[in-house]
Design a protein around this motif. Structure first.
Motif, short mmCIF file in Angstrom:
data_model
loop_
_atom_site.label_atom_id
_atom_site.label_comp_id
_atom_site.label_asym_id
_atom_site.label_seq_id
_atom_site.Cartn_x
_atom_site.Cartn_y
_atom_site.Cartn_z
N ALA A 29 0.83 -1.21 0.00
CA ALA A 29 0.00 0.00 0.00
C ALA A 29 0.86 1.25 0.00
O ALA A 29 0.54 2.25 -0.67
CB ALA A 29 -0.93 0.00 1.21
N ARG A 30 1.97 1.22 0.73
CA ARG A 30 2.88 2.37 0.76
C ARG A 30 3.56 2.55 -0.59
O ARG A 30 3.74 3.68 -1.06
CB ARG A 30 3.94 2.17 1.87
N ILE A 31 3.92 1.46 -1.25
CA ILE A 31 4.51 1.55 -2.58
C ILE A 31 3.54 2.24 -3.54
O ILE A 31 3.92 3.15 -4.28
CB ILE A 31 4.88 0.15 -3.11
N VAL A 32 2.29 1.81 -3.52
CA VAL A 32 1.28 2.42 -4.40
C VAL A 32 1.06 3.88 -4.04
O VAL A 32 0.88 4.73 -4.92
CB VAL A 32 -0.04 1.62 -4.32
N GLU A 33 1.10 4.20 -2.75
CA GLU A 33 0.95 5.59 -2.32
C GLU A 33 2.06 6.46 -2.89
O GLU A 33 1.82 7.58 -3.35
CB GLU A 33 0.96 5.65 -0.79
N ASN A 36 1.45 6.99 -6.56
CA ASN A 36 0.38 7.97 -6.74
C ASN A 36 0.89 9.39 -6.58
O ASN A 36 0.55 10.29 -7.36
CB ASN A 36 -0.74 7.72 -5.71
N THR A 37 1.72 9.60 -5.56
CA THR A 37 2.28 10.94 -5.32
C THR A 37 3.15 11.39 -6.48
O THR A 37 3.04 12.53 -6.96
CB THR A 37 3.10 10.95 -4.02
N ILE A 38 4.00 10.49 -6.95
CA ILE A 38 4.91 10.84 -8.05
C ILE A 38 4.15 11.19 -9.31
O ILE A 38 4.42 12.20 -9.97
CB ILE A 38 5.89 9.68 -8.32
N SER A 129 9.07 11.47 -18.85
CA SER A 129 9.28 10.09 -18.45
C SER A 129 10.52 9.96 -17.58
O SER A 129 10.51 9.30 -16.53
CB SER A 129 9.42 9.18 -19.68
N GLY A 130 11.60 10.62 -18.00
CA GLY A 130 12.84 10.58 -17.23
C GLY A 130 12.67 11.14 -15.83
O GLY A 130 13.22 10.60 -14.86
N MET A 131 11.91 12.22 -15.70
CA MET A 131 11.68 12.81 -14.39
C MET A 131 10.89 11.86 -13.50
O MET A 131 11.18 11.72 -12.30
CB MET A 131 10.97 14.16 -14.52
N HIS A 132 9.90 11.19 -14.06
CA HIS A 132 9.13 10.22 -13.28
C HIS A 132 10.01 9.05 -12.85
O HIS A 132 9.92 8.57 -11.72
CB HIS A 132 7.94 9.70 -14.10
N GLN A 133 10.84 8.58 -13.76
CA GLN A 133 11.74 7.47 -13.43
C GLN A 133 12.67 7.84 -12.28
O GLN A 133 12.82 7.09 -11.31
CB GLN A 133 12.56 7.08 -14.67
N TYR A 134 13.28 9.01 -12.39
CA TYR A 134 14.24 9.42 -11.36
C TYR A 134 13.54 9.69 -10.03
O TYR A 134 14.06 9.32 -8.96
CB TYR A 134 15.01 10.66 -11.82
#
Length: 218
Positions: A29-33, A36-38, A129-134
């Motif tokens: 659940a924390r991983i998904v949270e 979601n934030t990212i 995409s790169g920003m999300h990955q990082y």
């Protein structure tokens, strides 16, 4: 004295870690949270919000790397396959994988709406995409998870699309593998190699104690 930044600590300690296991110091659940934030808070050009994410945990994660392995069997020579199989098993034995996609329809809509910048939007989508990955990589580091980025696209695109009902206008960009750090995986990493900072960073207009350090011009 300035307070140390937990974010900068995570930036500093984030590394490519390949010796991973299928444990996690945080809940699913924390991983998904975190994801979601990212996806909500990482910026994108023209607020395009073109990045799409697929989180695969447990058996779904295992299945993805089975797909990768089967695809590689078709192209890797027999003599080299054992080494390839061992590498994929390492990814498979970790905790989860996050797939990063870009919505090509969103990009095309922006190209049509803003013709002056049409040739730039594909590149800006790559930036997003790169920003999300990082951001995700660093966020997982802050939680005590190790991770590494892989790129088995477009080899696995069609099979992944069929397996998880991925829209055809989503284009796969990268895969973030994460899990618990096996043994001394983090401690045994070699020191980071850095080029001289003087060749990589220029600063102009720096002030010290509120006084401009650059000589005034008459």
């Amino acid at each position: 004295m300035e307070t140390p930044s937990k974010f900068l600590d995570a930036v500093h300690y984030r590394r490519s870690i390949y010796q991973l296991n299928n444990t996690s110091p945080i809940s699913d659940a924390r991983i998904v949270e975190i994801v979601n934030t990212i996806i909500q808070d990482v910026p994108s050009s023209f607020n395009s919000q073109s990045t799409r994410l697929l989180v695969l945990l447990h058996s779904e994660h295992f299945q993805f790397w089975n797909i990768v392995l089967e695809c590689l069997k078709e192209i890797v020579p027999d003599g080299a396959f054992p080494k390839t199989e061992k590498r994929i098993s390492g990814f498979q034995n970790s905790y989860g994988t996050i797939l990063f996609y870009e919505d090509t329809e969103t990009v095309k809509d922006l190209q049509a709406k803003y013709e002056l910048y049409a040739d730039r939007f594909p590149q800006w989508a790559e930036h997003a995409s790169g920003m999300h990955q990082y951001a995700l990589w660093t966020a997982l580091e802050a939680e005590g998870l190790g991770a590494n980025i892989q790129h088995y696209n477009p080899l696995v695109d069609q099979q992944a699309e069929k397996t998880w009902n991925i829209p055809q206008n989503w284009q796969l960009k990268a895969q973030l593998v994460f899990g618990g750090c096996e043994g001394a995986a983090r401690e045994s990493l070699p020191p980071k190699t850095q080029q001289p900072i003087e060749a990589r960073l220029f600063v102009h207009g720096l002030r010290s104690d509120g006084i401009d350090s650059v000589e005034s011009r008459s």
